[in-house]
Design a protein around this motif. Structure first.
Motif, PDB file in Angstrom:
ATOM      1  N   ARG A  32      49.623  44.639  42.906  1.00 17.28           N
ATOM      2  CA  ARG A  32      50.022  45.711  43.837  1.00 17.28           C
ATOM      3  C   ARG A  32      50.917  46.741  43.143  1.00 17.28           C
ATOM      4  O   ARG A  32      50.774  47.944  43.372  1.00 17.28           O
ATOM      5  N   PRO A  37      43.251  46.483  42.710  1.00 24.33           N
ATOM      6  CA  PRO A  37      42.658  45.530  43.655  1.00 24.33           C
ATOM      7  C   PRO A  37      42.042  44.363  42.884  1.00 24.33           C
ATOM      8  O   PRO A  37      41.156  44.561  42.060  1.00 24.33           O
ATOM      9  N   LYS A  54      41.476  37.455  47.829  1.00 27.24           N
ATOM     10  CA  LYS A  54      40.797  38.709  47.525  1.00 27.24           C
ATOM     11  C   LYS A  54      41.571  39.839  48.178  1.00 27.24           C
ATOM     12  O   LYS A  54      41.671  39.913  49.393  1.00 27.24           O
ATOM     13  N   ASP A  56      42.363  43.692  49.353  1.00 26.44           N
ATOM     14  CA  ASP A  56      41.544  44.764  49.907  1.00 26.44           C
ATOM     15  C   ASP A  56      41.015  45.631  48.767  1.00 26.44           C
ATOM     16  O   ASP A  56      41.730  45.924  47.811  1.00 26.44           O
ATOM     17  N   HIS A  57      39.760  46.017  48.883  1.00 27.14           N
ATOM     18  CA  HIS A  57      39.078  46.918  47.954  1.00 27.14           C
ATOM     19  C   HIS A  57      38.716  46.274  46.616  1.00 27.14           C
ATOM     20  O   HIS A  57      38.217  46.963  45.727  1.00 27.14           O
ATOM     21  N   ALA A  58      38.967  44.982  46.448  1.00 27.86           N
ATOM     22  CA  ALA A  58      38.533  44.305  45.221  1.00 27.86           C
ATOM     23  C   ALA A  58      37.016  44.182  45.248  1.00 27.86           C
ATOM     24  O   ALA A  58      36.413  43.980  46.301  1.00 27.86           O
ATOM     25  N   GLN A  59      36.402  44.316  44.093  1.00 28.42           N
ATOM     26  CA  GLN A  59      34.942  44.223  44.032  1.00 28.42           C
ATOM     27  C   GLN A  59      34.487  42.791  44.322  1.00 28.42           C
ATOM     28  O   GLN A  59      35.122  41.828  43.908  1.00 28.42           O
TER      29      GLN A  59
END
Length: 142
Positions: A32, A37, A54, A56-59
């Motif tokens: 962060r 992400p 996981k 947010d917005h991690a692949q």
């Protein structure tokens, strides 16, 4: 001729949920702070998943990769960077491609307690060096 005694890493008792959450939390804080992400996986000393986080917005592909990094670290008792560097060197090291479960991507680190491997953290989501930075922050919380 003198030879130094080899040091072997022993498996220790499995990391607890409390500790795994602390490790994952420290890794998340580092991710962060850098705006990355990430997916963070913490496994115990038997390569069982304890925490999967996981952000947010991690692949989505990083979910499997983070787990593969942690699993590889536990199974082979070493950071995944060792495999990445060996493959980069080429030559006979390319035999690693036939080693089932060896993940050649930096970002997997052992969790050590009193000299014993109690688990591992695997991080994926950015470049390998950034994954490793986040994993190190997590491992440092142990």
């Amino acid at each position: 001729m003198s030879t130094a005694p080899q040091t072997f890493i022993s498996y220790g008792p499995p990391v607890s949920l409390d500790i795994a959450q602390r490790v994952a939390g420290a890794a998340e804080a580092e991710a962060r702070a850098n705006g990355w992400p990430m997916v963070i996986a913490v496994m115990d000393s038997a390569a069982n998943l304890v925490v999967l986080h996981k952000m947010d917005h991690a692949q989505i592909g990083s979910v499997e990769i983070a787990q593969a990094k942690a699993r590889s670290t536990v199974r082979f008792k070493r950071p995944t960077r060792v495999f990445e560097e060996a493959l980069a060197a080429g030559g006979l090291n390319l035999r690693l491609l036939a080693t089932e479960g060896a993940c050649p991507l930096e970002g997997g680190l052992p969790l050590m307690h009193e000299g014993r491997l109690v688990g591992a953290i695997g991080v994926s989501g950015m470049q390998s060096t950034q994954d490793a930075q986040v994993a190190a922050a997590g491992a440092g919380a142990l």
